[in-house]
Design a protein around this motif. Structure first.
Motif, PDB file in Angstrom:
ATOM      1  N   GLU A 215      50.462  28.465  42.423  1.00 25.84           N
ATOM      2  CA  GLU A 215      50.341  29.854  41.974  1.00 25.84           C
ATOM      3  C   GLU A 215      49.180  30.569  42.672  1.00 25.84           C
ATOM      4  OE1 GLU A 215      49.666  30.226  37.746  1.00 25.84           O
ATOM      5  OE2 GLU A 215      48.946  32.272  37.987  1.00 25.84           O
ATOM      6  N   TYR A 216      48.067  29.887  42.862  1.00 26.94           N
ATOM      7  CA  TYR A 216      46.847  30.524  43.365  1.00 26.94           C
ATOM      8  C   TYR A 216      46.739  30.549  44.890  1.00 26.94           C
ATOM      9  CZ  TYR A 216      44.395  30.585  38.818  1.00 26.94           C
ATOM     10  OH  TYR A 216      43.987  30.836  37.542  1.00 26.94           O
TER      11      TYR A 216
ATOM     12  N   GLN B 258      46.577  33.772  47.047  1.00 28.02           N
ATOM     13  CA  GLN B 258      45.478  34.641  46.625  1.00 28.02           C
ATOM     14  C   GLN B 258      44.129  34.065  47.059  1.00 28.02           C
ATOM     15  OE1 GLN B 258      45.597  37.801  44.673  1.00 28.02           O
ATOM     16  NE2 GLN B 258      43.677  37.700  45.783  1.00 28.02           N
TER      17      GLN B 258
ATOM     18  N   LEU C 193      41.447  35.582  49.714  1.00 26.40           N
ATOM     19  CA  LEU C 193      40.046  35.871  49.397  1.00 26.40           C
ATOM     20  C   LEU C 193      39.093  35.081  50.290  1.00 26.40           C
ATOM     21  CD1 LEU C 193      40.271  35.937  45.491  1.00 26.40           C
ATOM     22  CD2 LEU C 193      39.866  37.882  46.994  1.00 26.40           C
TER      23      LEU C 193
ATOM     24  N   THR D 119      37.550  25.656  41.705  1.00 28.80           N
ATOM     25  CA  THR D 119      38.225  26.775  41.034  1.00 28.80           C
ATOM     26  C   THR D 119      39.369  26.257  40.172  1.00 28.80           C
ATOM     27  OG1 THR D 119      37.710  28.230  42.870  1.00 28.80           O
ATOM     28  CG2 THR D 119      39.465  28.935  41.408  1.00 28.80           C
TER      29      THR D 119
ATOM     30  N   ASP E  85      39.800  26.647  36.162  1.00 32.44           N
ATOM     31  CA  ASP E  85      40.917  27.403  35.603  1.00 32.44           C
ATOM     32  C   ASP E  85      41.953  26.502  34.933  1.00 32.44           C
ATOM     33  OD1 ASP E  85      39.549  29.470  36.836  1.00 32.44           O
ATOM     34  OD2 ASP E  85      41.393  30.587  37.185  1.00 32.44           O
TER      35      ASP E  85
ATOM     36  N   ARG F  46      41.148  24.118  32.948  1.00 30.97           N
ATOM     37  CA  ARG F  46      40.369  23.405  31.917  1.00 30.97           C
ATOM     38  C   ARG F  46      41.203  23.024  30.702  1.00 30.97           C
ATOM     39  NH1 ARG F  46      38.974  28.548  32.774  1.00 30.97           N
ATOM     40  NH2 ARG F  46      39.079  30.056  31.087  1.00 30.97           N
TER      41      ARG F  46
ATOM     42  N   ARG G 192      47.918  29.917  26.405  1.00 29.62           N
ATOM     43  CA  ARG G 192      48.988  30.815  26.793  1.00 29.62           C
ATOM     44  C   ARG G 192      48.473  32.109  27.402  1.00 29.62           C
ATOM     45  NH1 ARG G 192      52.469  30.299  21.765  1.00 29.62           N
ATOM     46  NH2 ARG G 192      52.184  28.076  21.933  1.00 29.62           N
ATOM     47  N   GLY G 193      47.419  32.681  26.817  1.00 31.92           N
ATOM     48  CA  GLY G 193      46.946  33.951  27.347  1.00 31.92           C
ATOM     49  C   GLY G 193      45.888  33.804  28.417  1.00 31.92           C
ATOM     50  N   THR G 194      44.953  32.903  28.211  1.00 33.28           N
ATOM     51  CA  THR G 194      43.756  32.930  29.055  1.00 33.28           C
ATOM     52  C   THR G 194      43.848  32.073  30.278  1.00 33.28           C
ATOM     53  OG1 THR G 194      42.885  31.219  27.616  1.00 33.28           O
ATOM     54  CG2 THR G 194      42.214  33.456  27.177  1.00 33.28           C
TER      55      THR G 194
ATOM     56  N   PHE H 298      49.154  41.410  46.123  1.00 39.20           N
ATOM     57  CA  PHE H 298      50.510  40.869  46.147  1.00 39.20           C
ATOM     58  C   PHE H 298      51.421  41.588  45.153  1.00 39.20           C
ATOM     59  CE2 PHE H 298      47.591  37.687  47.622  1.00 39.20           C
ATOM     60  CZ  PHE H 298      48.234  37.151  48.724  1.00 39.20           C
TER      61      PHE H 298
ATOM     62  N   VAL I 159      48.108  37.788  41.094  1.00 34.09           N
ATOM     63  CA  VAL I 159      47.687  36.437  40.723  1.00 34.09           C
ATOM     64  C   VAL I 159      46.371  36.572  39.968  1.00 34.09           C
ATOM     65  CG1 VAL I 159      47.046  34.164  41.548  1.00 34.09           C
ATOM     66  CG2 VAL I 159      48.781  35.482  42.770  1.00 34.09           C
ATOM     67  N   MET I 160      46.421  36.339  38.668  1.00 33.73           N
ATOM     68  CA  MET I 160      45.229  36.495  37.849  1.00 33.73           C
ATOM     69  C   MET I 160      44.615  35.142  37.567  1.00 33.73           C
ATOM     70  SD  MET I 160      44.824  39.772  37.010  1.00 33.73           S
ATOM     71  CE  MET I 160      45.125  40.171  38.727  1.00 33.73           C
ATOM     72  N   LEU I 161      43.342  34.985  37.908  1.00 37.47           N
ATOM     73  CA  LEU I 161      42.641  33.756  37.558  1.00 37.47           C
ATOM     74  C   LEU I 161      42.490  33.711  36.035  1.00 37.47           C
ATOM     75  CD1 LEU I 161      39.830  33.754  40.265  1.00 37.47           C
ATOM     76  CD2 LEU I 161      42.095  32.752  40.382  1.00 37.47           C
ATOM     77  N   ARG I 162      42.432  32.506  35.500  1.00 33.94           N
ATOM     78  CA  ARG I 162      42.335  32.361  34.039  1.00 33.94           C
ATOM     79  C   ARG I 162      40.889  32.597  33.603  1.00 33.94           C
ATOM     80  NH1 ARG I 162      46.535  30.187  35.972  1.00 33.94           N
ATOM     81  NH2 ARG I 162      48.330  29.418  34.793  1.00 33.94           N
ATOM     82  N   ARG I 163      40.465  33.826  33.793  1.00 41.74           N
ATOM     83  CA  ARG I 163      39.099  34.220  33.455  1.00 41.74           C
ATOM     84  C   ARG I 163      39.137  35.674  33.002  1.00 41.74           C
ATOM     85  NH1 ARG I 163      35.937  31.331  38.394  1.00 41.74           N
ATOM     86  NH2 ARG I 163      37.466  29.683  38.621  1.00 41.74           N
TER      87      ARG I 163
ATOM     88  N   TYR J  97      34.756  36.846  41.405  1.00 42.86           N
ATOM     89  CA  TYR J  97      35.100  35.586  42.081  1.00 42.86           C
ATOM     90  C   TYR J  97      35.171  35.758  43.601  1.00 42.86           C
ATOM     91  CZ  TYR J  97      37.706  31.482  43.541  1.00 42.86           C
ATOM     92  OH  TYR J  97      38.109  30.356  44.196  1.00 42.86           O
TER      93      TYR J  97
ATOM     94  N   PRO K 295      40.444  38.641  28.802  1.00 42.97           N
ATOM     95  CA  PRO K 295      41.068  37.664  29.705  1.00 42.97           C
ATOM     96  C   PRO K 295      42.100  38.372  30.594  1.00 42.97           C
ATOM     97  CG  PRO K 295      41.073  36.873  27.439  1.00 42.97           C
ATOM     98  CD  PRO K 295      40.620  38.298  27.385  1.00 42.97           C
TER      99      PRO K 295
ATOM    100  N   ARG L 286      44.710  37.519  32.117  1.00 40.16           N
ATOM    101  CA  ARG L 286      46.138  37.250  31.950  1.00 40.16           C
ATOM    102  C   ARG L 286      46.703  37.861  30.676  1.00 40.16           C
ATOM    103  NH1 ARG L 286      48.015  33.060  35.181  1.00 40.16           N
ATOM    104  NH2 ARG L 286      49.288  32.207  33.534  1.00 40.16           N
ATOM    105  N   LEU L 287      45.841  38.444  29.846  1.00 40.92           N
ATOM    106  CA  LEU L 287      46.338  39.146  28.664  1.00 40.92           C
ATOM    107  C   LEU L 287      46.507  40.637  28.929  1.00 40.92           C
ATOM    108  CD1 LEU L 287      44.445  37.429  25.694  1.00 40.92           C
ATOM    109  CD2 LEU L 287      46.713  36.982  26.614  1.00 40.92           C
TER     110      LEU L 287
ATOM    111  N   ARG M 225      39.809  43.946  42.673  1.00 35.07           N
ATOM    112  CA  ARG M 225      39.307  42.727  43.303  1.00 35.07           C
ATOM    113  C   ARG M 225      39.309  42.864  44.819  1.00 35.07           C
ATOM    114  NH1 ARG M 225      42.278  37.616  41.146  1.00 35.07           N
ATOM    115  NH2 ARG M 225      44.025  38.621  42.163  1.00 35.07           N
TER     116      ARG M 225
END
Lengths: 232, 235
Positions: A129-130, A133, A137, A147, A151, A153, A230-232, B78, B82-86, B94, B126, B128-129, B142
């Motif tokens: 997925e990453y 991106q 970067l 990273t 992510d 975790r 699910r969200g974060t 894109f 693509v969202m980092l989980r942060r 980042y 967050p 991704r929300l 970004r």
């Protein structure tokens, strides 16, 4: 059946009263298994991340081997560590045989492939997925792995809990390298085996119930983590 | 670093030529839009320009600098962010951290980029929300925080509703007005009319036509482009 109910009643009494022998055994079990899982994760998570990100010759073979080692039989791990640590073995001079340290080593070997494989699977998905991106970067390979570890975790915590479930419930490895010595290397599973064979069902039953409760707590934690993720 | 020179670019995968014989020089100035039907090779061409993929034929060259240094002066957004989980702010910071910026500079640029994209109040949420539109604006923030000289956008509004599309286009116009070269793909004619300085029309892996936006929409020279503008399917 009456025996079973009687045993269950005695077991509950032991738990409620906080029987010192019971507490000691539960505490040792937790200490051994948590240490083993911590060591396994320290090695397994970075390795899983590297296997997910870095391409090198033989990577697929390493992955197949790690996944195969997930189903290592505990008694076989016990045997291996026994051969290594026994007085005449290559690491015999360390004098670790029949100590909690030997039990930690055995369980860490048992759990290592599990947390590595689960980490690899989770971080591989995240990397797919990453990838574009992070590449866009300007991330270097040595920046990508940390990273993913950050992510991923939630998935990694789930992997650690799965490893813990395996460690706390196994009996073969700790019995062989620990020896089930009272007040030294006696843990929940080895006690259950011993007390059952002695006919002392109450203590065995109490420990079995506690194991079930721990399994319940671990699974509740996995579910809760999944919901948060699910969200974060 | 501009113009970006594409020399005889081809990309072959699975025994098919997905792109062939693309010669382009993308110069500084108003936005360049890759226009064309689905499967024309727009996204692929953007990825080759940005260096995410290596062409199987030809070469991508920047003027005056090598690819490695050019990489640090460009950014890409894109189609699916693509969202980092942060948190949202951490997503922006980042990229800046990867470039080795000091903490204070990171914080300042992050706050500025979030403000420019209307996300200041969502900084701690967050990522991704966030909604689809908010996520795409965060992706723009970004990219913008990196202070690129060239910004590639791959159908950035393809999955957004009209309101969110309008917000994204406003941000893109703002970035272009600040002197950043925009290279963007779209299959949305309205969007191409609104944003384009020049059009590169792609069809079946080839550049069918290249023209200033005004001239292109007044009367495309090639038959495929005419068919595309008239809404007739082209295959």
């Amino acid at each position: 059946m009456p025996d079973l109910w009687e045993a269950a009643r005695l077991a509950l009494a032991l738990i409620v009263a906080g029987d010192p022998e019971l507490v000691e055994i539960v505490a040792r079990s937790l200490a051994v298994s948590l240490s083993a899982v911590a060591i396994a994760c320290l090695a397994g998570f970075p390795l899983g991340a590297l296997l997910a990100v870095v391409r090198f010759p033989g990577r697929r073979i390493v992955i197949v081997v790690v996944y195969t080692l997930m189903s290592l039989p505990p008694v076989f791990v016990g045997l291996l560590v026994y051969v290594l640590l026994s007085r005449s073995g290559p690491l015999g001079v360390l004098g670790l045989m029949f100590t909690p340290t030997a039990m930690v080593i055995a369980q860490a070997i048992l759990v290592g492939p599990i947390v590595t494989a689960l980490a690899h699977r989770a971080l591989r998905g995240l990397y797919v997925e990453y990838r574009d991106q992070l590449c866009s970067l300007g991330a270097r390979p040595w920046q990508v792995a940390p990273t993913l570890l950050v992510d991923g975790r939630t998935e990694l915590a789930t992997a650690a809990l799965a490893g813990f479930g395996r460690a706390i419930a196994e009996v073969g490895a700790v019995l062989i390298v620990g020896g089930n010595i009272a007040h030294v290397t006696r843990v929940m599973t080895t006690t259950i085996a011993l007390e059952t064979s002695k006919g002392n069902l109450a203590l065995a039953m109490a420990l079995g119930l506690i194991l079930l409760l721990i399994a319940l707590a671990v699974n509740a934690a996995v579910l809760a983590l999944g919901r948060d993720a699910r969200g974060t | 670093m501009l113009p970006l020179i594409l020399e005889g670019i081809g990309f072959r995968a699975g025994g098919q030529d997905l792109l062939a014989g693309v010669d382009l020089a993308i110069a500084a100035g108003p936005p360049t839009l890759f226009l064309g039907p689905n499967g024309a090779g727009k996204s692929l061409l953007l990825r080759l320009c940005h260096g995410l993929l290596t062409p199987t034929a030809g070469a991508v060259r920047w003027t005056g600098i090598d690819a490695e240094r050019a990489r640090r002066r460009q950014a890409m957004v894109f189609q699916t962010p693509v969202m980092l989980r942060r948190a949202a702010a951490a997503n922006v910071a980042y990229g800046l951290k990867l470039r080795g910026l000091a903490r204070a500079e990171r914080a300042a640029r992050t706050a500025e980029a979030l403000a420019l994209t209307g996300l200041a109040e969502l900084a701690k949420r967050p990522a991704r929300l966030l909604s689809g539109g908010e996520q795409q604006r965060l992706a723009l923030a970004r990219a913008w925080a990196l202070r690129p000289e060239v910004l590639f956008l791959d159908e950035p509004t393809a999955s957004l509703d009209p309101a969110a599309t309008g917000q994204v286009e406003a941000i893109v116009r703002g970035i272009a007005a600040a002197g950043v070269k925009i290279v963007m793909s779209t299959h949305d004619l309205g969007q191409a009319r609104r944003l384009a300085g020049e059009i590169v029309f792609l069809c079946r892996g080839r550049v069918a036509e290249r023209a200033a936006a005004g001239a292109f929409f007044a009367g495309p020279r090639c038959a495929e482009a005419r068919a595309f503008l008239e809404g007739r399917l082209t295959w």
